[in-house]
Design a protein around this motif. Structure first.
Motif, mmCIF file in Angstrom:
data_model
loop_
_atom_site.group_PDB
_atom_site.id
_atom_site.type_symbol
_atom_site.label_atom_id
_atom_site.label_comp_id
_atom_site.label_asym_id
_atom_site.label_seq_id
_atom_site.Cartn_x
_atom_site.Cartn_y
_atom_site.Cartn_z
ATOM 1 N N PRO A 61 -106.673 -19.760 62.389
ATOM 2 C CA PRO A 61 -106.974 -19.357 63.768
ATOM 3 C C PRO A 61 -107.891 -20.370 64.450
ATOM 4 C CG PRO A 61 -108.183 -17.980 62.210
ATOM 5 C CD PRO A 61 -107.220 -18.808 61.399
ATOM 6 N N LEU A 62 -107.643 -20.600 65.744
ATOM 7 C CA LEU A 62 -108.415 -21.620 66.453
ATOM 8 C C LEU A 62 -108.964 -21.119 67.790
ATOM 9 C CD1 LEU A 62 -109.184 -24.609 65.962
ATOM 10 C CD2 LEU A 62 -107.341 -25.222 67.528
ATOM 11 N N ILE A 63 -108.143 -20.388 68.582
ATOM 12 C CA ILE A 63 -108.589 -19.896 69.887
ATOM 13 C C ILE A 63 -108.206 -18.424 69.990
ATOM 14 C CG2 ILE A 63 -108.552 -20.231 72.385
ATOM 15 C CD1 ILE A 63 -107.407 -22.996 71.956
ATOM 16 N N GLY A 64 -109.178 -17.561 70.298
ATOM 17 C CA GLY A 64 -108.932 -16.132 70.357
ATOM 18 C C GLY A 64 -108.887 -15.601 71.773
ATOM 19 N N ASN A 65 -108.320 -14.407 71.909
ATOM 20 C CA ASN A 65 -108.270 -13.759 73.225
ATOM 21 C C ASN A 65 -109.265 -12.615 73.349
ATOM 22 O OD1 ASN A 65 -107.079 -11.739 71.690
ATOM 23 N ND2 ASN A 65 -105.108 -11.796 72.734
ATOM 24 N N GLU A 66 -110.134 -12.499 72.371
ATOM 25 C CA GLU A 66 -111.257 -11.558 72.389
ATOM 26 C C GLU A 66 -110.860 -10.113 72.117
ATOM 27 O OE1 GLU A 66 -113.182 -12.383 76.141
ATOM 28 O OE2 GLU A 66 -114.339 -14.026 75.273
ATOM 29 N N TYR A 67 -109.589 -9.845 71.794
ATOM 30 C CA TYR A 67 -109.244 -8.513 71.313
ATOM 31 C C TYR A 67 -108.324 -8.568 70.096
ATOM 32 C CZ TYR A 67 -105.590 -9.247 74.929
ATOM 33 O OH TYR A 67 -104.601 -9.767 75.744
ATOM 34 N N GLY A 68 -108.480 -9.632 69.315
ATOM 35 C CA GLY A 68 -107.866 -9.646 67.995
ATOM 36 C C GLY A 68 -106.730 -10.600 67.772
ATOM 37 N N PRO A 128 -101.551 -4.541 77.269
ATOM 38 C CA PRO A 128 -102.738 -5.333 76.970
ATOM 39 C C PRO A 128 -103.951 -4.453 76.748
ATOM 40 C CG PRO A 128 -102.199 -5.486 79.302
ATOM 41 C CD PRO A 128 -101.058 -4.760 78.639
ATOM 42 N N ALA A 129 -104.882 -4.932 75.921
ATOM 43 C CA ALA A 129 -106.079 -4.157 75.620
ATOM 44 C C ALA A 129 -107.068 -4.163 76.778
ATOM 45 C CB ALA A 129 -106.743 -4.714 74.359
ATOM 46 N N GLU A 130 -106.887 -5.071 77.714
ATOM 47 C CA GLU A 130 -107.758 -5.164 78.875
ATOM 48 C C GLU A 130 -106.957 -5.809 79.994
ATOM 49 O OE1 GLU A 130 -109.989 -9.372 78.160
ATOM 50 O OE2 GLU A 130 -110.757 -7.658 77.018
ATOM 51 N N PRO A 131 -107.451 -5.813 81.237
ATOM 52 C CA PRO A 131 -106.704 -6.457 82.324
ATOM 53 C C PRO A 131 -106.347 -7.903 81.974
ATOM 54 C CG PRO A 131 -108.541 -5.197 83.209
ATOM 55 C CD PRO A 131 -108.695 -5.172 81.711
ATOM 56 N N ILE A 132 -105.126 -8.290 82.323
ATOM 57 C CA ILE A 132 -104.640 -9.625 81.976
ATOM 58 C C ILE A 132 -105.430 -10.682 82.736
ATOM 59 C CG2 ILE A 132 -102.654 -11.178 82.126
ATOM 60 C CD1 ILE A 132 -100.884 -8.712 81.727
ATOM 61 N N ARG A 133 -105.942 -11.655 82.000
ATOM 62 C CA ARG A 133 -106.618 -12.795 82.615
ATOM 63 C C ARG A 133 -105.601 -13.896 82.871
ATOM 64 N NH1 ARG A 133 -110.560 -11.714 78.441
ATOM 65 N NH2 ARG A 133 -109.462 -13.239 77.167
ATOM 66 N N LEU A 134 -105.571 -14.437 84.059
ATOM 67 C CA LEU A 134 -104.664 -15.528 84.403
ATOM 68 C C LEU A 134 -105.428 -16.848 84.401
ATOM 69 C CD1 LEU A 134 -102.586 -13.910 87.284
ATOM 70 C CD2 LEU A 134 -102.098 -13.967 84.831
ATOM 71 N N THR A 135 -104.829 -17.860 83.801
ATOM 72 C CA THR A 135 -105.469 -19.163 83.706
ATOM 73 C C THR A 135 -105.623 -19.793 85.091
ATOM 74 O OG1 THR A 135 -104.303 -19.412 81.603
ATOM 75 C CG2 THR A 135 -105.425 -21.356 82.477
ATOM 76 N N LYS A 136 -106.811 -20.277 85.381
ATOM 77 C CA LYS A 136 -107.090 -20.889 86.672
ATOM 78 C C LYS A 136 -106.819 -22.397 86.620
ATOM 79 C CE LYS A 136 -110.608 -17.447 87.821
ATOM 80 N NZ LYS A 136 -112.040 -17.207 88.139
ATOM 81 N N ILE A 158 -115.515 -22.222 77.393
ATOM 82 C CA ILE A 158 -114.799 -20.951 77.468
ATOM 83 C C ILE A 158 -113.729 -21.088 78.543
ATOM 84 C CG2 ILE A 158 -114.938 -18.481 77.939
ATOM 85 C CD1 ILE A 158 -116.306 -19.304 75.372
ATOM 86 N N GLY A 159 -112.478 -20.803 78.169
ATOM 87 C CA GLY A 159 -111.388 -20.925 79.113
ATOM 88 C C GLY A 159 -111.337 -19.765 80.088
ATOM 89 N N THR A 160 -110.343 -19.797 80.948
ATOM 90 C CA THR A 160 -110.201 -18.752 81.968
ATOM 91 C C THR A 160 -109.039 -17.812 81.700
ATOM 92 O OG1 THR A 160 -108.815 -20.209 83.334
ATOM 93 C CG2 THR A 160 -111.198 -20.264 83.731
ATOM 94 N N GLY A 161 -108.104 -18.200 80.840
ATOM 95 C CA GLY A 161 -106.917 -17.400 80.601
ATOM 96 C C GLY A 161 -107.080 -16.443 79.446
ATOM 97 N N GLU A 162 -105.948 -15.956 78.925
ATOM 98 C CA GLU A 162 -105.999 -14.978 77.835
ATOM 99 C C GLU A 162 -106.673 -15.569 76.607
ATOM 100 O OE1 GLU A 162 -103.103 -12.277 74.964
ATOM 101 O OE2 GLU A 162 -102.225 -13.423 76.604
ATOM 102 N N PHE A 163 -106.145 -16.675 76.096
ATOM 103 C CA PHE A 163 -106.769 -17.332 74.955
ATOM 104 C C PHE A 163 -107.813 -18.301 75.492
ATOM 105 C CE2 PHE A 163 -102.822 -15.843 73.128
ATOM 106 C CZ PHE A 163 -103.272 -15.314 71.927
#
Length: 416
Positions: free
Chosen positions: A46-53, A109-117, A13-18
């Motif tokens: 589709p291959l990697i999702g951002n969890e809100y569609g 955005p549907a939720e707070p923006i996640r920034l890739t670490k 599981i990544g840390t960013g949006e997708f």
């Protein structure tokens, strides 16, 4: 792609949006749940999702390879290139999250923006397939909240020749940036500004703002009046031209180049860009981010051509005249039907001549130019697209389109 699956990085599981990859077992199902048939273009997986569609999708090419990776938005069905390869797309996510300045997402955005670490596992995997110079440059990017010049950082990254199309898009957005990008319908209403007729145009090009409104806008948005005079349309136009030198199917690039020419008084060049954009899918416009959306239906380029030709009777449309005739002579729902009929006629002629490779994109345009009246109209069309690809010897495209068709039947029935 072999390593992506064989190394089982998709379990991470990544840390960013997708950040949520699909398991191969999901993709191999007869009807993968993440496919949105009739909404997603029928050549994407589709291959990697951002969890809100929304999804990063593989787009398959005529030679059965991955042609590119695109960001597909579930809210409206728009898409934009995100990289030629999956490692490029993952790297671009890291780059985008590191650029200073305001974020440019498709909408709220549907939720707070996640920034890739920096230790993002997906980026660590992608790094194995990226040049060392790319990895070092990304590592040296300043924090997103720094005061560094984002355009200078983008220019440095463009020299590395990765994710060039989305980087040019970011450059255009940054060149046209200003506090007015934060204007909302509520603020406009308080100031007595009509959102559809005034605010949208002002947000697109600040040169259109009446001088007597700038002071109120600046005060309301907590900005200096000088900040409303900093759009660099010439720079935006140069980046759009770089995109158009690579490909011609992206509406936002044509629109930027066309408007830049139009505002500089070069009507001939503007008409050239707008006419070239006529057959670009409306789902490539990115109208919310590039501020070219409005109350009118249809395409920005076509709306501009309609206004220009109404004001200048001597102007001729240099390209795609049959398409233009269909578009300009109809409106509303009839326009959607007329445009679909245009592509249907072209596809039928290609199929009759045994030119299935030529018929394939025309069949896609039936459903993904302006769209169709109802999602149920896509059922038989998806099978036609799969058949054309198969007869053209394009096995991957045929397999993906057939999967979309099976998903459609599972969810909506057999269609018309």
């Amino acid at each position: 792609m072999q390593d992506w699956f064989d190394s089982e990085i998709w379990r991470q599981i990544g840390t960013g949006e997708f950040r949520t990859p699909l398991a191969p077992e999901t993709l191999l199902e007869p009807c993968p749940e993440p496919i949105w048939p009739g909404f997603m273009p029928p050549d994407v997986l589709p291959l990697i999702g951002n969890e809100y569609g929304d999804w990063l999708c593989l787009r398959v090419g005529a030679d059965d390879s991955v042609r590119e990776v695109v960001y597909w938005y579930h809210g409206g069905g728009d898409w934009i290139p995100w990289g030629q390869t999956l490692p490029e797309a993952i790297a671009f996510q890291m780059i985008r999250d590191s650029l200073p300045g305001r974020f440019y997402r498709h909408a709220d955005p549907a939720e707070p923006i996640r920034l890739t670490k920096p230790d993002d596992p997906l980026f660590q995997w992608a790094s194995k397939f990226l040049p060392e110079a790319v990895i070092h440059t990304i590592a040296a990017l300043p924090d997103a909240d720094s005061q560094a010049d984002p355009l200078a950082r983008i220019e440095d990254l463009l020299k590395l020749d990765i994710a060039t199309i989305p980087l040019h898009a970011e450059a255009i957005l940054r060149a046209l940036d200003s506090p007015l990008r934060t204007l909302t319908p509520g603020i406009a209403n308080r100031l007595g500004i009509d959102w559809g007729q005034e605010a949208l145009l002002w947000m697109f090009d600040h040169k259109t703002i009446p001088e007597n409104r700038i002071a109120d806008l600046a005060k309301e948005l907590g900005a200096a009046e000088s900040e409303f005079q900093q759009q660099d349309w010439d720079l935006a136009g140069r980046h759009a031209d770089k995109v158009l030198a690579e490909r011609s199917d992206l509406g936002w690039a044509h629109h930027t180049a066309g408007w830049q020419a139009e505002r500089n008084g070069d009507l001939q060049t503007a008409v050239k860009h707008y006419s070239e954009s006529l057959i670009s899918s409306s789902f490539t416009e990115q109208g919310v981010r590039f501020r070219t959306h409005g109350k009118e239906e249809g395409k920005f380029s076509a709306r501009r051509l309609l206004q220009i030709t109404n004001q200048n009777e001597t102007v001729e449309i240099p390209q795609h005249q049959p398409y233009w005739n269909r578009w300009s002579q109809t409106a509303g729902e009839k326009r959607v039907q007329a445009v679909a009929a245009h592509w249907r006629s072209a596809a039928q002629q290609a199929v009759a001549a045994g030119q299935h490779a030529q018929a394939y994109p025309m069949l896609i345009n039936i459903g993904w130019d302006l769209g169709l009246r109802s999602v149920r109209d896509y059922g038989p069309l998806l099978w036609e697209i799969a058949t054309a690809a198969e007869r053209a010897g394009q096995a991957a495209r045929a397999a993906v389109a057939a999967t979309h068709a099976r998903c459609f039947e599972a969810r909506y029935g057999s269609g018309n």
